[in-house]
Design a protein around this motif. Sequence first.
Motif, PDB file in Angstrom:
ATOM      1  N   GLY A 194       0.794  -1.217   0.000  1.00  0.00           N
ATOM      2  CA  GLY A 194       0.000   0.000   0.000  1.00  0.00           C
ATOM      3  C   GLY A 194       0.825   1.265   0.000  1.00  0.00           C
ATOM      4  N   SER A 195       2.126   1.136  -0.289  1.00  0.00           N
ATOM      5  CA  SER A 195       2.949   2.356  -0.347  1.00  0.00           C
ATOM      6  C   SER A 195       3.432   2.538  -1.781  1.00  0.00           C
ATOM      7  CB  SER A 195       4.103   2.285   0.646  1.00  0.00           C
ATOM      8  OG  SER A 195       4.891   1.126   0.415  1.00  0.00           O
ATOM      9  N   PHE A 196       4.673   2.115  -2.093  1.00  0.00           N
ATOM     10  CA  PHE A 196       5.163   2.260  -3.460  1.00  0.00           C
ATOM     11  C   PHE A 196       4.472   1.267  -4.389  1.00  0.00           C
ATOM     12  CE2 PHE A 196       7.752  -1.476  -4.303  1.00  0.00           C
ATOM     13  CZ  PHE A 196       7.967  -1.987  -3.039  1.00  0.00           C
ATOM     14  N   SER A 197       4.578   1.543  -5.683  1.00  0.00           N
ATOM     15  CA  SER A 197       3.994   0.661  -6.693  1.00  0.00           C
ATOM     16  C   SER A 197       5.017   0.382  -7.786  1.00  0.00           C
ATOM     17  CB  SER A 197       2.757   1.316  -7.309  1.00  0.00           C
ATOM     18  OG  SER A 197       2.224   0.541  -8.369  1.00  0.00           O
ATOM     19  N   THR A 198       4.882  -0.757  -8.434  1.00  0.00           N
ATOM     20  CA  THR A 198       5.701  -1.082  -9.604  1.00  0.00           C
ATOM     21  C   THR A 198       4.798  -1.395 -10.784  1.00  0.00           C
ATOM     22  OG1 THR A 198       5.832  -3.401  -8.949  1.00  0.00           O
ATOM     23  CG2 THR A 198       7.652  -1.955  -8.270  1.00  0.00           C
ATOM     24  N   LEU A 199       5.261  -1.012 -11.959  1.00  0.00           N
ATOM     25  CA  LEU A 199       4.595  -1.341 -13.215  1.00  0.00           C
ATOM     26  C   LEU A 199       5.597  -2.120 -14.057  1.00  0.00           C
ATOM     27  CD1 LEU A 199       2.124  -0.925 -15.169  1.00  0.00           C
ATOM     28  CD2 LEU A 199       3.338   1.077 -16.032  1.00  0.00           C
ATOM     29  N   GLU A 200       5.250  -3.354 -14.405  1.00  0.00           N
ATOM     30  CA  GLU A 200       6.142  -4.185 -15.207  1.00  0.00           C
ATOM     31  C   GLU A 200       5.543  -4.390 -16.582  1.00  0.00           C
ATOM     32  OE1 GLU A 200       6.733  -8.236 -13.897  1.00  0.00           O
ATOM     33  OE2 GLU A 200       8.496  -8.486 -15.181  1.00  0.00           O
ATOM     34  N   ILE A 201       6.376  -4.293 -17.590  1.00  0.00           N
ATOM     35  CA  ILE A 201       5.976  -4.615 -18.954  1.00  0.00           C
ATOM     36  C   ILE A 201       6.852  -5.769 -19.415  1.00  0.00           C
ATOM     37  CG2 ILE A 201       5.541  -3.777 -21.283  1.00  0.00           C
ATOM     38  CD1 ILE A 201       5.754  -0.917 -20.191  1.00  0.00           C
ATOM     39  N   GLN A 202       6.223  -6.866 -19.776  1.00  0.00           N
ATOM     40  CA  GLN A 202       6.967  -8.023 -20.266  1.00  0.00           C
ATOM     41  C   GLN A 202       6.988  -8.021 -21.795  1.00  0.00           C
ATOM     42  OE1 GLN A 202       4.815 -11.268 -18.337  1.00  0.00           O
ATOM     43  NE2 GLN A 202       6.334 -11.319 -16.704  1.00  0.00           N
ATOM     44  N   ARG A 203       8.076  -8.554 -22.341  1.00  0.00           N
ATOM     45  CA  ARG A 203       8.202  -8.702 -23.807  1.00  0.00           C
ATOM     46  C   ARG A 203       7.821  -7.388 -24.502  1.00  0.00           C
ATOM     47  NH1 ARG A 203       5.150 -12.464 -21.775  1.00  0.00           N
ATOM     48  NH2 ARG A 203       3.266 -11.838 -22.933  1.00  0.00           N
ATOM     49  N   THR A 204       8.562  -6.340 -24.200  1.00  0.00           N
ATOM     50  CA  THR A 204       8.220  -5.008 -24.698  1.00  0.00           C
ATOM     51  C   THR A 204       8.138  -4.980 -26.217  1.00  0.00           C
ATOM     52  OG1 THR A 204      10.564  -4.426 -24.553  1.00  0.00           O
ATOM     53  CG2 THR A 204       9.121  -3.705 -22.753  1.00  0.00           C
ATOM     54  N   GLU A 205       7.261  -4.118 -26.712  1.00  0.00           N
ATOM     55  CA  GLU A 205       7.065  -3.882 -28.140  1.00  0.00           C
ATOM     56  C   GLU A 205       7.307  -2.401 -28.407  1.00  0.00           C
ATOM     57  OE1 GLU A 205       3.038  -5.057 -28.806  1.00  0.00           O
ATOM     58  OE2 GLU A 205       3.414  -7.167 -28.301  1.00  0.00           O
ATOM     59  N   GLN A 206       7.571  -2.069 -29.670  1.00  0.00           N
ATOM     60  CA  GLN A 206       7.858  -0.668 -29.997  1.00  0.00           C
ATOM     61  C   GLN A 206       6.667   0.227 -29.656  1.00  0.00           C
ATOM     62  OE1 GLN A 206       9.372  -0.915 -34.091  1.00  0.00           O
ATOM     63  NE2 GLN A 206      11.374  -0.363 -33.277  1.00  0.00           N
ATOM     64  N   GLY A 207       5.473  -0.300 -29.761  1.00  0.00           N
ATOM     65  CA  GLY A 207       4.284   0.468 -29.417  1.00  0.00           C
ATOM     66  C   GLY A 207       4.157   0.793 -27.946  1.00  0.00           C
ATOM     67  N   ASP A 208       5.000   0.186 -27.121  1.00  0.00           N
ATOM     68  CA  ASP A 208       4.974   0.506 -25.687  1.00  0.00           C
ATOM     69  C   ASP A 208       5.752   1.777 -25.381  1.00  0.00           C
ATOM     70  OD1 ASP A 208       5.450  -3.019 -24.884  1.00  0.00           O
ATOM     71  OD2 ASP A 208       3.585  -1.892 -25.218  1.00  0.00           O
ATOM     72  N   SER A 209       6.481   2.295 -26.349  1.00  0.00           N
ATOM     73  CA  SER A 209       7.247   3.531 -26.145  1.00  0.00           C
ATOM     74  C   SER A 209       6.292   4.658 -25.793  1.00  0.00           C
ATOM     75  CB  SER A 209       8.037   3.889 -27.405  1.00  0.00           C
ATOM     76  OG  SER A 209       9.015   2.912 -27.677  1.00  0.00           O
ATOM     77  N   ALA A 210       6.525   5.282 -24.656  1.00  0.00           N
ATOM     78  CA  ALA A 210       5.614   6.309 -24.148  1.00  0.00           C
ATOM     79  C   ALA A 210       6.197   6.871 -22.861  1.00  0.00           C
ATOM     80  CB  ALA A 210       4.231   5.715 -23.855  1.00  0.00           C
TER      81      ALA A 210
END
Lengths: 114, 111
Positions: free
Chosen positions: A72-88
């Motif tokens: 309930g404090s920090f958060s993580t966001l993981e993206i697996q098998r990144t794609e070029q469309g994930d660029s942001a």
Amino acid sequence: DTGVSQNPRHKITKRGQNVTFRCDPISEHNRLYWYRQTLGQGPEFLTYFQNEAQLEKSRLLSDRFSAERPKGSFSTLEIQRTEQGDSAMYLCASSLASGFSPLHFGNGTRLTVT
Amino acid sequence: DQQVKQNSPSLSVQEGRISILNCDYTNSMFDYFLWYKKYPAEGPTFLISISSIKDKNEDGRFTVFLNKSAKHLSLHIVPSQPGDSAVYFCAARNRDDKIIFGKGTRLHILP
């Protein structure tokens, strides 16, 4: 007032690699949000938490994306098998759950997938 | 399906004059509306908000007007200053506390 902190500020990765971003919200805020922003667009909602509970995930968030807020404090966001469309730019924000409380944003993590 | 629309991608205003940024929305269930300002390489910064039961809210040089019947809101900045040059996002809060953003309007304050 330390504000919302996001790390890293920039991430360059090759297509197919996994990446993880961290967000530390304002300490007394119990709501935490993830947004994604691409060029010429406004922030798009991805997911949000109240304390450690994930309340909703956007349809934008494919199965390759996962977010956690284990204590309930920090958060993580993981993206697996990144794609070029994930660029942001990935933006984290926090707020209080009671009444009306505007979102306070961090400076974001800019992801470039090559 | 864009629920919050900012139809002007950019706006140029002379320093000292009034800047008016417009926003339209489609969802009548929004209960709060907000304006954010964003500089390059920074996250959006909250500027001002208005409840759906009000029609005006003022904070210093910034005033937000809400016209519920037209589903329209506007942000007035007067007088405009060079530091006001930024991208401005209109946003609205759903009943489930999700905040939906428009695409933004880039404001240029001319000397």
